[in-house]
Structures are given as structure tokens and as C-alpha cells.
Motif scaffolding. Structure first.
Motif, PDB file in Angstrom:
ATOM      1  N   ARG A  60       0.867  -1.185   0.000  1.00 38.20           N
ATOM      2  CA  ARG A  60       0.000   0.000   0.000  1.00 38.20           C
ATOM      3  C   ARG A  60       0.906   1.237   0.000  1.00 38.20           C
ATOM      4  O   ARG A  60       1.995   1.212   0.583  1.00 38.20           O
ATOM      5  CB  ARG A  60      -0.879   0.091   1.255  1.00 38.20           C
ATOM      6  CG  ARG A  60      -1.909  -1.007   1.450  1.00 38.20           C
ATOM      7  CD  ARG A  60      -3.054  -0.963   0.460  1.00 38.20           C
ATOM      8  NE  ARG A  60      -4.060  -1.973   0.790  1.00 38.20           N
ATOM      9  CZ  ARG A  60      -3.949  -3.273   0.520  1.00 38.20           C
ATOM     10  NH1 ARG A  60      -2.865  -3.741  -0.091  1.00 38.20           N
ATOM     11  NH2 ARG A  60      -4.913  -4.116   0.857  1.00 38.20           N
ATOM     12  N   ALA A  61       0.387   2.308  -0.608  1.00 33.50           N
ATOM     13  CA  ALA A  61       1.096   3.592  -0.590  1.00 33.50           C
ATOM     14  C   ALA A  61       0.636   4.406   0.613  1.00 33.50           C
ATOM     15  O   ALA A  61      -0.560   4.397   0.937  1.00 33.50           O
ATOM     16  CB  ALA A  61       0.806   4.352  -1.873  1.00 33.50           C
ATOM     17  N   ALA A  76       0.044   7.037   8.853  1.00 36.39           N
ATOM     18  CA  ALA A  76      -1.223   6.958   9.588  1.00 36.39           C
ATOM     19  C   ALA A  76      -2.313   6.532   8.629  1.00 36.39           C
ATOM     20  O   ALA A  76      -2.299   6.907   7.449  1.00 36.39           O
ATOM     21  CB  ALA A  76      -1.578   8.305  10.202  1.00 36.39           C
ATOM     22  N   THR A  77      -3.248   5.739   9.144  1.00 38.18           N
ATOM     23  CA  THR A  77      -4.278   5.221   8.251  1.00 38.18           C
ATOM     24  C   THR A  77      -5.581   4.935   8.987  1.00 38.18           C
ATOM     25  O   THR A  77      -5.582   4.673  10.192  1.00 38.18           O
ATOM     26  CB  THR A  77      -3.759   3.955   7.534  1.00 38.18           C
ATOM     27  OG1 THR A  77      -4.684   3.588   6.518  1.00 38.18           O
ATOM     28  CG2 THR A  77      -3.543   2.782   8.469  1.00 38.18           C
ATOM     29  N   THR A  82      -9.246  -4.798   6.199  1.00 37.51           N
ATOM     30  CA  THR A  82      -8.634  -5.467   5.052  1.00 37.51           C
ATOM     31  C   THR A  82      -7.440  -6.280   5.561  1.00 37.51           C
ATOM     32  O   THR A  82      -6.914  -6.020   6.654  1.00 37.51           O
ATOM     33  CB  THR A  82      -8.151  -4.453   3.989  1.00 37.51           C
ATOM     34  OG1 THR A  82      -7.081  -3.682   4.531  1.00 37.51           O
ATOM     35  CG2 THR A  82      -9.278  -3.511   3.568  1.00 37.51           C
ATOM     36  N   LYS A  85      -4.332  -4.302   6.567  1.00 33.16           N
ATOM     37  CA  LYS A  85      -4.421  -3.518   7.806  1.00 33.16           C
ATOM     38  C   LYS A  85      -4.564  -4.396   9.038  1.00 33.16           C
ATOM     39  O   LYS A  85      -4.089  -4.027  10.113  1.00 33.16           O
ATOM     40  CB  LYS A  85      -5.534  -2.472   7.678  1.00 33.16           C
ATOM     41  CG  LYS A  85      -5.101  -1.398   6.669  1.00 33.16           C
ATOM     42  CD  LYS A  85      -6.089  -0.292   6.469  1.00 33.16           C
ATOM     43  CE  LYS A  85      -5.509   0.690   5.447  1.00 33.16           C
ATOM     44  NZ  LYS A  85      -6.448   1.739   5.098  1.00 33.16           N
ATOM     45  N   THR A 126      -2.212  13.597   6.282  1.00 34.40           N
ATOM     46  CA  THR A 126      -0.869  13.027   6.482  1.00 34.40           C
ATOM     47  C   THR A 126       0.273  13.808   5.810  1.00 34.40           C
ATOM     48  O   THR A 126       1.228  14.164   6.506  1.00 34.40           O
ATOM     49  CB  THR A 126      -0.835  11.529   6.101  1.00 34.40           C
ATOM     50  OG1 THR A 126      -1.420  11.355   4.824  1.00 34.40           O
ATOM     51  CG2 THR A 126      -1.562  10.674   7.119  1.00 34.40           C
ATOM     52  N   SER A 244      -5.712   6.959  -3.763  1.00 41.25           N
ATOM     53  CA  SER A 244      -6.487   5.926  -4.459  1.00 41.25           C
ATOM     54  C   SER A 244      -6.549   4.693  -3.553  1.00 41.25           C
ATOM     55  O   SER A 244      -5.596   4.375  -2.869  1.00 41.25           O
ATOM     56  CB  SER A 244      -5.850   5.590  -5.799  1.00 41.25           C
ATOM     57  OG  SER A 244      -4.507   5.256  -5.613  1.00 41.25           O
ATOM     58  N   TYR A 246      -9.259   4.575  -1.508  1.00 47.19           N
ATOM     59  CA  TYR A 246     -10.375   4.991  -0.648  1.00 47.19           C
ATOM     60  C   TYR A 246     -11.587   5.262  -1.521  1.00 47.19           C
ATOM     61  O   TYR A 246     -11.466   5.723  -2.615  1.00 47.19           O
ATOM     62  CB  TYR A 246     -10.018   6.243   0.147  1.00 47.19           C
ATOM     63  CG  TYR A 246      -9.251   5.920   1.407  1.00 47.19           C
ATOM     64  CD1 TYR A 246      -9.882   5.275   2.472  1.00 47.19           C
ATOM     65  CD2 TYR A 246      -7.919   6.246   1.525  1.00 47.19           C
ATOM     66  CE1 TYR A 246      -9.173   4.962   3.619  1.00 47.19           C
ATOM     67  CE2 TYR A 246      -7.209   5.935   2.681  1.00 47.19           C
ATOM     68  CZ  TYR A 246      -7.853   5.302   3.722  1.00 47.19           C
ATOM     69  OH  TYR A 246      -7.158   4.999   4.858  1.00 47.19           O
TER      70      TYR A 246
HETATM   71  C1  LIG Z   1       0.215   8.648  -3.052  1.00 45.33           C
HETATM   72  C2  LIG Z   1      -0.720   7.949  -2.072  1.00 45.33           C
HETATM   73  C3  LIG Z   1      -0.669   8.288  -0.722  1.00 45.33           C
HETATM   74  C4  LIG Z   1      -1.515   7.654   0.187  1.00 45.33           C
HETATM   75  N1  LIG Z   1      -1.432   8.020   1.500  1.00 45.33           N
HETATM   76  C5  LIG Z   1      -2.246   7.412   2.396  1.00 45.33           C
HETATM   77  C6  LIG Z   1      -2.178   7.753   3.777  1.00 45.33           C
HETATM   78  O1  LIG Z   1      -1.378   8.588   4.210  1.00 45.33           O
HETATM   79  N2  LIG Z   1      -3.009   7.113   4.639  1.00 45.33           N
HETATM   80  C7  LIG Z   1      -3.915   6.170   4.187  1.00 45.33           C
HETATM   81  O2  LIG Z   1      -4.655   5.634   5.011  1.00 45.33           O
HETATM   82  N3  LIG Z   1      -3.995   5.827   2.907  1.00 45.33           N
HETATM   83  C8  LIG Z   1      -3.186   6.418   1.991  1.00 45.33           C
HETATM   84  N4  LIG Z   1      -3.266   6.066   0.677  1.00 45.33           N
HETATM   85  C9  LIG Z   1      -4.228   5.000   0.289  1.00 45.33           C
HETATM   86  C10 LIG Z   1      -3.640   3.642   0.667  1.00 45.33           C
HETATM   87  O3  LIG Z   1      -2.611   3.294  -0.236  1.00 45.33           O
HETATM   88  C11 LIG Z   1      -4.713   2.548   0.638  1.00 45.33           C
HETATM   89  O4  LIG Z   1      -5.188   2.415  -0.662  1.00 45.33           O
HETATM   90  C12 LIG Z   1      -5.864   2.849   1.554  1.00 45.33           C
HETATM   91  O5  LIG Z   1      -5.387   3.057   2.875  1.00 45.33           O
HETATM   92  C13 LIG Z   1      -6.896   1.713   1.527  1.00 45.33           C
HETATM   93  O6  LIG Z   1      -6.279   0.527   1.897  1.00 45.33           O
HETATM   94  P1  LIG Z   1      -7.164  -0.653   2.478  1.00 45.33           P
HETATM   95  O7  LIG Z   1      -6.221  -1.776   2.798  1.00 45.33           O
HETATM   96  O8  LIG Z   1      -8.035  -0.116   3.552  1.00 45.33           O
HETATM   97  O9  LIG Z   1      -8.117  -1.043   1.280  1.00 45.33           O
HETATM   98  P2  LIG Z   1      -7.782  -1.962   0.034  1.00 45.33           P
HETATM   99  O10 LIG Z   1      -7.677  -3.391   0.418  1.00 45.33           O
HETATM  100  O11 LIG Z   1      -6.627  -1.386  -0.705  1.00 45.33           O
HETATM  101  O12 LIG Z   1      -9.123  -1.737  -0.749  1.00 45.33           O
HETATM  102  C14 LIG Z   1      -9.145  -1.539  -2.094  1.00 45.33           C
HETATM  103  C15 LIG Z   1     -10.546  -1.485  -2.601  1.00 45.33           C
HETATM  104  O13 LIG Z   1     -11.523  -2.103  -1.736  1.00 45.33           O
HETATM  105  C16 LIG Z   1     -12.498  -1.176  -1.323  1.00 45.33           C
HETATM  106  N5  LIG Z   1     -12.719  -1.301   0.141  1.00 45.33           N
HETATM  107  C17 LIG Z   1     -11.959  -1.990   1.019  1.00 45.33           C
HETATM  108  N6  LIG Z   1     -12.422  -1.884   2.268  1.00 45.33           N
HETATM  109  C18 LIG Z   1     -13.511  -1.117   2.204  1.00 45.33           C
HETATM  110  C19 LIG Z   1     -14.435  -0.620   3.165  1.00 45.33           C
HETATM  111  N7  LIG Z   1     -14.334  -0.902   4.466  1.00 45.33           N
HETATM  112  N8  LIG Z   1     -15.396   0.202   2.733  1.00 45.33           N
HETATM  113  C20 LIG Z   1     -15.507   0.514   1.430  1.00 45.33           C
HETATM  114  N9  LIG Z   1     -14.674   0.071   0.468  1.00 45.33           N
HETATM  115  C21 LIG Z   1     -13.692  -0.725   0.854  1.00 45.33           C
HETATM  116  C22 LIG Z   1     -11.935   0.157  -1.682  1.00 45.33           C
HETATM  117  O14 LIG Z   1     -12.932   1.036  -2.158  1.00 45.33           O
HETATM  118  C23 LIG Z   1     -10.950  -0.086  -2.771  1.00 45.33           C
HETATM  119  O15 LIG Z   1     -11.515   0.024  -4.039  1.00 45.33           O
HETATM  120  C24 LIG Z   1      -2.436   6.677  -0.257  1.00 45.33           C
HETATM  121  C25 LIG Z   1      -2.477   6.325  -1.602  1.00 45.33           C
HETATM  122  C26 LIG Z   1      -1.646   6.949  -2.511  1.00 45.33           C
HETATM  123  C27 LIG Z   1      -1.701   6.542  -3.956  1.00 45.33           C
END
Ligand SMILES: Cc1cc2nc3c(=O)[nH]c(=O)nc-3n(C[C@H](O)[C@H](O)[C@H](O)COP(=O)(O)OP(=O)(O)OC[C@H]3O[C@@H](n4cnc5c(N)ncnc54)[C@H](O)[C@@H]3O)c2cc1C
Length: 246
Positions: A60-61, A76-77, A82, A85, A126, A244, A246
Motif C-alpha cells: 500500500r502507498a 497513519a491510516t 482489510t 491492515k 498526512t 487511491s 479509498y
Molecule cells: C500517493 C498515495 C498516498 C496515500 N497516503 C495514504 C495515507 O497517508 N493514509 C492512508 O490511510 N492511505 C493512503 N493512501 C491510500 C492507501 O494506499 C490505501 O489504498 C488505503 O489506505 C486503503 O487501503 P485498504 O487496505 O483499507 O483497502 P484496500 O484493500 O486497498 O481496498 C481496495 C478497494 O476495496 C475497497 N474497500 C476496502 N475496504 C472497504 C471498506 N471498508 N469500505 C468501502 N470500500 C472498501 C476500496 O474502495 C478499494 O476500491 C495513499 C495512496 C496513494 C496513492
């Protein structure tokens, strides 16, 4: 100083984690020797042989919350349910990860004569915490206005840290706003409602002229950009970081 395009892979270790707002956690990692970045840049975190994974994979980024002058790296996130996380939340302190980066050109402009207006929604704070702490440490002369929108104060990561930075740095102005304050358990005396043209006009000497920085979930960034364009802000003065995923 890192160039904006160079990225490389490093090894790092998780060394602490803490809850920083409702459903939101910060994770600290050791800073690998030689790792340099500019405030506002991001990294990829790659989990190594995690106990579980899903179709989104093990990377993840994250924007770096820590400033370049800090001794460690913090992210921070929002803690959604998922695989990535859950692994991060439950990992033993000391867990090794790979970091790729730094990446991105979402960094403060150098000309201090131009004000910076930072617009953040929720976790989009962040990169901005890194920028304002570094600018304060460096005593840059930039006027910085941070508009920071959350549903309730308890959802707002780093609000207290930002208030403290605003006390230290007379060039930094924090305008926090809550959109669902009625659902808060505490009291709130600041702005309420979404960041809009009227709110910007109330706090900024001028709407046209500053460089605007927008960070957060893509839908929020798109809505803020539309609002700025409607307010006749030059598109060339708008810089964005979309989280991306979110
Ligand atoms: C340049 C950049 C900087 C970023 N900086 C940050 C940061 O500082 N902090 C941060 O938190 N994130 C940041 N992000 C986003 C981060 O990379 C993750 O994509 C984000 O945290 C979501 O991760 P995830 O594991 O929760 O969901 P993922 O497993 O990646 O989910 C991907 C897909 O599933 C859907 N999905 C998953 N869970 C749910 C849910 N509970 N409700 C609705 N839809 C869901 C999402 O809509 C998405 O399409 C950044 C991204 C980029 C590109």
C-alpha cells in the motif's frame, strides 16, 4: 536531498503503533540509513510473508506523516477491515517490512512569497503534517493556511499536534472544520460544515494567488478542485495527491 523521481527499496522495522483518532492508527518504522525524502512525499510499504493477504496484495502507498528532520518514519491510516491492515494492526513490534520510495512531487513550492493553502479531508492530513512541521522547523517564511475537515473532533487525526504547531509558527494558520458536530460527544467552537468558497474567503487575504494543495480520497479531492475552479482559482495553482484505494 532526495530528488523527486528517485525511488529505491529499503528494509525497515515496525517499532510502535498508536491510536490517533477513532478508527485511525499511526505506525512508526525505523528510518533506513541513507533514506531521504521531502515533506509531502509518500512510500510504498511491502509486507513480507504476511500471515494473510487478499486480492489487493501486500503493498500500500502511504504519505509520510513524519517530517524529514524526525529520526523515524511515521504513517497513519484509517483501520478498515482489510488483510493488509489487520496484519499491520496485529504485527509484533520489530516486524520487518520493505519500503519503496520516496515517491511523488507533492511538496511545498520553494518561493516563500506565494502563500500555500492546504485543503485536507480526514486522513488526507498526512502529507500536510509533514509539510507544516518541516516548514516550522526550517523557519520558512511561507504563509501556510490549512483547512482541515472532519466529521467530528474525535475523527480528526493530529488535531492537537496541529494546534501546537499553530502556536509555535505565526505563519501557520489552522482552520479546522467539523461536518457532523451534532454527533460529537465533545464540544466544538471552530468552523462547521464543508470547506467551501465562503469559508476560504473568510480566512484568506485573497483567493487568487496562493498555491493550493489538496489531499485525500479521490472523490473529495475532485470536489475540492471543482470548488476552487468555480472560485476562479487558476488550475495551474492547484496541486493534488489522491489516496487511491479509498
Ligand atoms: C500517493 C498515495 C498516498 C496515500 N497516503 C495514504 C495515507 O497517508 N493514509 C492512508 O490511510 N492511505 C493512503 N493512501 C491510500 C492507501 O494506499 C490505501 O489504498 C488505503 O489506505 C486503503 O487501503 P485498504 O487496505 O483499507 O483497502 P484496500 O484493500 O486497498 O481496498 C481496495 C478497494 O476495496 C475497497 N474497500 C476496502 N475496504 C472497504 C471498506 N471498508 N469500505 C468501502 N470500500 C472498501 C476500496 O474502495 C478499494 O476500491 C495513499 C495512496 C496513494 C496513492
Amino acid at each position: 536531498m532526495a530528488t523527486l523521481t528517485s525511488t529505491s527499496v529499503h528494509t525497515s522495522n515496525l517499532f510502535s503503533r498508536e491510536a490517533i483518532a477513532e478508527g485511525t492508527m499511526a505506525f512508526r518504522f525505523t528510518k533506513p540509513a541513507g533514506f531521504e525524502f521531502r515533506a509531502g512525499q509518500s512510500i510504498d510499504i511491502i509486507l513480507l510473508n504476511p500471515p494473510e493477504t487478499d486480492e489487493e496484495g501486500n503493498t500500500r502507498a502511504f504519505s509520510l506523516v513524519s517530517a524529514p528532520f524526525d529520526p523515524d518514519l511515521m504513517i497513519a491510516t484509517r483501520m478498515r477491515d482489510t488483510a493488509f491492515k489487520r496484519v499491520l494492526r496485529d504485527a509484533p513490534v520489530g516486524m520487518q517490512v520493505k519500503l519503496e520510495g520516496p515517491s511523488g512531487s507533492f511538496v511545498l513550492h520553494r518561493k516563500a512569497e506565494k502563500a500555500a493553502v492546504l485543503l485536507a479531508g480526514g486522513i488526507g492530513i498526512t502529507p500536510f503534517l509533514s509539510m507544516v512541521r518541516q516548514a516550522t522547523n526550517d523557519k520558512t517564511q511561507h504563509k501556510i493556511y490549512l483547512f482541515y475537515s472532519n466529521r467530528r473532533p474525535e475523527d480528526a487525526p493530529f488535531l492537537d499536534v496541529l494546534k501546537e504547531v499553530a502556536r509555535q509558527n505565526p505563519n501557520f494558520h489552522l482552520i479546522a472544520t467539523m461536518t457532523q458536530v451534532a454527533q460529537s460527544k465533545g464540544e466544538w467552537k471552530g468552523e462547521t460544515g464543508l470547506i467551501n468558497e465562503e469559508m476560504l474567503a473568510k480566512h484568506l487575504p485573497t483567493l487568487q494567488g496562493p498555491i493550493y494543495y489538496l489531499a485525500g480520497p479521490p472523490a473529495m479531492v475532485a470536489a475540492l478542485r471543482r470548488m476552487l475552479i468555480n472560485a476562479k482559482v487558476d488550475a495551474d495553482d492547484i496541486r493534488t495527491e489522491e489516496f487511491s484505494g479509498y
